[in-house]
Design a protein around this motif. Structure first.
Motif, short mmCIF file in Angstrom:
data_model
loop_
_atom_site.label_atom_id
_atom_site.label_comp_id
_atom_site.label_asym_id
_atom_site.label_seq_id
_atom_site.Cartn_x
_atom_site.Cartn_y
_atom_site.Cartn_z
N GLY A 14 1.13 1.40 4.65
CA GLY A 14 0.69 0.43 5.65
C GLY A 14 1.68 -0.70 5.85
N HIS A 15 1.73 -1.23 7.09
CA HIS A 15 2.65 -2.30 7.49
C HIS A 15 4.09 -1.85 7.27
CE1 HIS A 15 3.06 -6.41 8.89
NE2 HIS A 15 3.92 -6.65 7.93
N SER A 16 4.84 -2.46 6.35
CA SER A 16 6.24 -2.02 6.11
C SER A 16 6.40 -1.35 4.76
CB SER A 16 7.19 -3.21 6.17
OG SER A 16 7.28 -3.71 7.47
N THR A 56 13.48 -6.16 1.23
CA THR A 56 14.32 -6.48 2.40
C THR A 56 14.43 -7.98 2.65
OG1 THR A 56 12.49 -6.39 4.02
CG2 THR A 56 13.67 -4.31 3.54
N HIS A 57 13.36 -8.73 2.33
CA HIS A 57 13.38 -10.19 2.48
C HIS A 57 12.15 -10.78 1.82
CE1 HIS A 57 10.97 -8.92 5.93
NE2 HIS A 57 10.66 -10.16 6.26
N GLY A 58 12.05 -12.12 1.81
CA GLY A 58 11.06 -12.77 0.97
C GLY A 58 9.72 -13.06 1.62
N PHE A 60 5.94 -12.91 2.84
CA PHE A 60 4.82 -12.43 2.01
C PHE A 60 4.45 -10.98 2.26
CE2 PHE A 60 1.17 -11.98 4.84
CZ PHE A 60 1.64 -12.58 5.99
N ASP A 61 4.58 -10.56 3.53
CA ASP A 61 4.13 -9.21 3.89
C ASP A 61 5.11 -8.12 3.46
OD1 ASP A 61 5.65 -10.54 5.98
OD2 ASP A 61 5.22 -8.85 7.30
N HIS A 62 6.15 -8.55 2.70
CA HIS A 62 7.13 -7.61 2.15
C HIS A 62 7.33 -7.84 0.66
CE1 HIS A 62 8.45 -6.55 6.29
NE2 HIS A 62 7.89 -7.74 6.49
N PHE A 63 6.78 -8.95 0.19
CA PHE A 63 7.19 -9.44 -1.12
C PHE A 63 6.03 -9.71 -2.07
CE2 PHE A 63 8.78 -12.92 -3.89
CZ PHE A 63 9.89 -12.28 -4.42
N GLY A 152 13.75 -2.82 7.62
CA GLY A 152 13.16 -4.12 7.27
C GLY A 152 12.56 -4.74 8.53
N ASP A 153 12.50 -6.08 8.55
CA ASP A 153 12.11 -6.79 9.77
C ASP A 153 13.40 -7.11 10.51
OD1 ASP A 153 9.49 -6.75 8.99
OD2 ASP A 153 9.26 -8.93 8.81
N THR A 154 13.49 -6.72 11.76
CA THR A 154 14.73 -7.00 12.49
C THR A 154 14.53 -6.92 13.99
OG1 THR A 154 17.12 -6.48 12.60
CG2 THR A 154 15.59 -4.61 12.49
N MET A 202 6.81 1.36 12.17
CA MET A 202 6.08 0.56 11.16
C MET A 202 5.88 -0.85 11.70
SD MET A 202 8.96 -0.50 8.33
CE MET A 202 10.59 -1.13 8.82
N HIS A 203 5.16 -1.67 10.92
CA HIS A 203 5.00 -3.10 11.21
C HIS A 203 4.40 -3.33 12.59
CE1 HIS A 203 5.72 -7.40 10.87
NE2 HIS A 203 6.37 -7.28 9.74
N TYR A 204 3.23 -2.70 12.84
CA TYR A 204 2.51 -2.92 14.10
C TYR A 204 1.01 -2.84 13.82
CZ TYR A 204 1.96 2.16 13.99
OH TYR A 204 1.66 3.43 13.60
MN MN Z 1 7.22 -8.78 8.25
#
Ligand code: MN
Ligand code: NI
Length: 244
Positions: A14-16, A56-58, A60-63, A152-154, A202-204
């Protein structure tokens, strides 16, 4: 698809968040957001053995689950220098600091850090915001030679063409939620620049979430048909596997 994966199993959490199981039996998670992720099936929130965590980055939704999972499993955490330093400050010892351009063998996989056009920070529980270095994407090559790119997010950027030229990913996992990252239109052009044959969106559609993520796989499919007609889209529901 079966032949391409070469024994790798990809599970969408789910998400990323994706979990990869290698042919050699290793478990890898990228961008673990499980506990509070409204898309993660309850039965998949629990993680047992884990060899590697890619960050990929800090945001919350990835970390959010990086520290609990690292503590629980002792997995190697791959992250940029700033996030690695932050994690070491929290007592996580098994970190592998990397930056864009680097390629490292981590257990059975080869990991290359590539660019991402986004931001990166870590929000502490008291509201303090910690600088999280530069966001990134990952190219992961498995034992069989199967290569995937998790963006990641980009937003889209021209050097996605360079990622395609240098690393030839078989599959690209691309964000499509819009507003804070690529729209389905940009993601279709990303597939074209990458010259990739298989795409997983992803991420939708995550809800609740602080911002709307209205992009849909249907819009991506529509744009791909004119912008990158050679690219197949594989829509995964949370809990779904791609496996050979
Ligand atoms: Mn994100
Ligand atoms: Ni983000």
């Amino acid at each position: 698809m079966d032949e391409m994966l070469g024994g790798t199993r990809i599970t969408y959490l789910g998400h990323s968040t994706f979990r990869f199981a290698t042919a050699g039996g290793e478990q890898i998670i990228i961008d673990p957001w499980l506990t509070d992720n409204p898309q993660t099936p309850e039965s998949l929130k629990q993680v047992d053995a884990l060899h590697t965590i890619l960050v990929t980055h800090g945001h919350f939704d990835h970390f959010d689950d990086v520290i609990p999972l690292a503590r629980q499993t002792g997995a190697t955490v791959v992250a940029n220098f700033e996030i690695s330093t932050y994690l070491m400050g929290k007592g996580i010892e098994n970190v592998m600091p990397m930056q864009k351009g680097g390629t490292v063998q981590v257990g059975g996989i080869q990991v290359t850090v590539v660019d991402a056009l986004h931001a990166s920070s870590i929000a502490e529980e008291d509201g303090t915001v910690v600088y999280g270095g530069e966001p990134c994407g990952y190219v992961v090559e498995f034992e069989s030679g199967f290569k995937l790119y998790h963006a990641g997010d980009t937003g889209i950027f021209g050097d996605m063409r360079l990622i395609g030229e240098l690393y030839h990913p078989d599959l690209a996992i691309l964000p499509i939620g819009n507003q804070v990252l690529m729209s389905p239109f940009e993601a279709a052009h990303a597939a074209r620049l990458l010259d990739v044959r298989h795409v997983v969106p992803m991420h939708y559609g995550t809800s609740p979430f602080p911002v709307p993520l209205p992009g849909t796989p249907e819009e991506l499919r529509e744009h791909l048909s004119s912008i990158a007609p050679e690219t197949a889209i594989h829509v995964m529901a949370p809990g779904d596997d791609l496996a050979s």
